[in-house]
Enzyme design. Structure first.
Site, PDB file in Angstrom:
ATOM      1  N   ASP A   1       4.473  19.368  57.629  1.00 15.93           N
ATOM      2  CA  ASP A   1       5.065  20.657  57.735  1.00 15.93           C
ATOM      3  C   ASP A   1       5.338  21.217  59.046  1.00 15.93           C
ATOM      4  O   ASP A   1       4.295  21.615  59.555  1.00 15.93           O
ATOM      5  CB  ASP A   1       4.413  21.864  56.900  1.00 15.93           C
ATOM      6  CG  ASP A   1       5.270  23.025  56.641  1.00 15.93           C
ATOM      7  OD1 ASP A   1       6.057  23.046  55.712  1.00 15.93           O
ATOM      8  OD2 ASP A   1       4.950  23.822  57.538  1.00 15.93           O
TER       9      ASP A   1
ATOM     10  N   TYR B   1       8.385  26.071  65.779  1.00 22.15           N
ATOM     11  CA  TYR B   1       7.134  25.330  66.247  1.00 22.15           C
ATOM     12  C   TYR B   1       7.124  24.720  67.660  1.00 22.15           C
ATOM     13  O   TYR B   1       6.038  24.832  68.436  1.00 22.15           O
ATOM     14  CB  TYR B   1       6.389  24.732  65.355  1.00 22.15           C
ATOM     15  CG  TYR B   1       6.048  25.328  64.004  1.00 22.15           C
ATOM     16  CD1 TYR B   1       6.134  26.826  63.630  1.00 22.15           C
ATOM     17  CD2 TYR B   1       5.410  24.743  62.832  1.00 22.15           C
ATOM     18  CE1 TYR B   1       6.093  27.189  62.671  1.00 22.15           C
ATOM     19  CE2 TYR B   1       5.208  25.094  61.570  1.00 22.15           C
ATOM     20  CZ  TYR B   1       5.519  26.384  61.443  1.00 22.15           C
ATOM     21  OH  TYR B   1       5.220  27.143  59.995  1.00 22.15           O
TER      22      TYR B   1
ATOM     23  N   LYS C   1      11.874  23.852  59.192  1.00 20.75           N
ATOM     24  CA  LYS C   1      12.359  25.141  58.833  1.00 20.75           C
ATOM     25  C   LYS C   1      13.716  25.484  59.812  1.00 20.75           C
ATOM     26  O   LYS C   1      13.472  25.313  61.086  1.00 20.75           O
ATOM     27  CB  LYS C   1      11.233  26.251  58.780  1.00 20.75           C
ATOM     28  CG  LYS C   1      10.044  25.678  58.053  1.00 20.75           C
ATOM     29  CD  LYS C   1       9.023  26.929  58.026  1.00 20.75           C
ATOM     30  CE  LYS C   1       7.735  26.090  57.356  1.00 20.75           C
ATOM     31  NZ  LYS C   1       7.120  25.364  58.190  1.00 20.75           N
TER      32      LYS C   1
ATOM     33  N   HIS D   1      13.089  30.098  57.205  1.00 21.35           N
ATOM     34  CA  HIS D   1      11.785  30.629  57.545  1.00 21.35           C
ATOM     35  C   HIS D   1      11.563  31.941  57.284  1.00 21.35           C
ATOM     36  O   HIS D   1      10.324  32.481  56.865  1.00 21.35           O
ATOM     37  CB  HIS D   1      11.671  30.304  59.149  1.00 21.35           C
ATOM     38  CG  HIS D   1      10.456  29.996  59.672  1.00 21.35           C
ATOM     39  ND1 HIS D   1      10.028  29.391  60.696  1.00 21.35           N
ATOM     40  CD2 HIS D   1       9.055  30.358  59.022  1.00 21.35           C
ATOM     41  CE1 HIS D   1       8.888  29.181  60.764  1.00 21.35           C
ATOM     42  NE2 HIS D   1       8.404  29.727  60.020  1.00 21.35           N
TER      43      HIS D   1
END
Length: 278
Positions: A47, A52, A77, A110
């Protein structure tokens, strides 16, 4: 190494491992090694997210792993700044490029960003991606029932997954019930309570001692027995391995009740009703 993780069958028939590996807050230059360690330990679900900043490192680990693509389950996401129909399609292409993949297994919005009011048109772009076969399943993160109600009135594909903050301090029973009634699988982020003392709670440590397990293993087992999908994150090889060793023991009814009694409705992350960062 083959995986020992059983699947959850999503509402479109796609199989998703019930336990995966999260890379939130893992720097891009560390993600390759962390993901490689996770794959070696038997994880097959990874994930990540555009926000990120480690899709590239994650993709490098996938490419070098030797694990067949069809045996992997990759989630990413869409970040808040890219919401909107056309911008979502562009952002998805960019995520695929960074990951080095032709498709993802799960693509998630998200955050709902209710003040911005763009999640419906964003999800319509997700439906296009899904119909093109470039995401095997689509879903959302942090969507409250009111957001899902708005979505269902304007779109055609029921989200396969809703990834929400969920741990013994925030058990989200009404939201879990709402999603379950609609066939939406619940995936827990921060399943171990993000270092807020959860793993030192006497009820947890007592259960761990009883089963000869670590507190983290006990909490992950609690999630699994509730039917939640979990994505624990660590960069420590020993903990990465430990977190997947949770399929050879079970909690009993007393254990489950003791952990369920810890709920405080305490959020560690933002409130989806008011979080509108772009």
């Amino acid at each position: 190494m083959s995986s020992k993780v059983p699947p959850i069958i999503l509402n479109n028939g796609v199989e998703m491992p019930q336990l995966g590996f999260g890379v939130w807050q893992v720097p891009n230059d560390e993600a390759e090694q962390a993901v490689a360690t996770a794959l070696e330990a038997g994880y097959r679900s990874i994930d990540t997210a555009a926000a990120y900043g480690n899709e590239e490192g994650t993709g490098k680990a996938l490419a070098k792993s030797g694990v067949a693509r069809q045996d992997l389950f990759i989630t990413t996401k869409l970040w808040n700044t890219d919401q909107g129909y056309d911008s979502t399609l562009r952002a998805f292409d960019e995520s695929l490029d960074r990951l080095g993949l032709d498709y993802v297994d799960l693509y998630l919005i998200h955050w709902p960003l209710p003040a911005r009011g763009t999640f419906v048109e964003t999800y319509k772009a997700f439906e296009t991606i899904y119909s093109d076969g470039r995401a095997k399943a689509i879903g959302v993160c942090n969507f409250l029932p009111e957001h899902l109600d708005e979505l269902s009135g304007a779109t055609n594909v029921v989200p396969a997954v809703n990834q929400i903050e969920l741990h013994p301090f925030l058990q989200q029973l009404p939201d879990r019930k709402y999603n379950a009634e609609r066939g939406i699988a619940i995936e827990a982020w921060s399943p171990l309570g993000r270092g807020q003392g959860l793993l030192e709670v006497p009820a947890i440590t007592a259960i761990a001692q009883k089963h000869g397990r670590t507190p983290a293993q006990v909490v992950l087992r609690w999630h699994l027995q509730l039917g939640n999908i979990v994505i624990p994150k660590s960069v420590t090889p020993s903990r990465i391995k430990e977190n997947i060793e949770v399929f050879d023991f079970s909690l009993d009814a007393d254990d489950i009740a003791a952990i369920s009694a810890l709920n405080e409705d305490r959020r560690l992350g933002p409130d989806p009703a008011t979080f509108n960062l772009v």
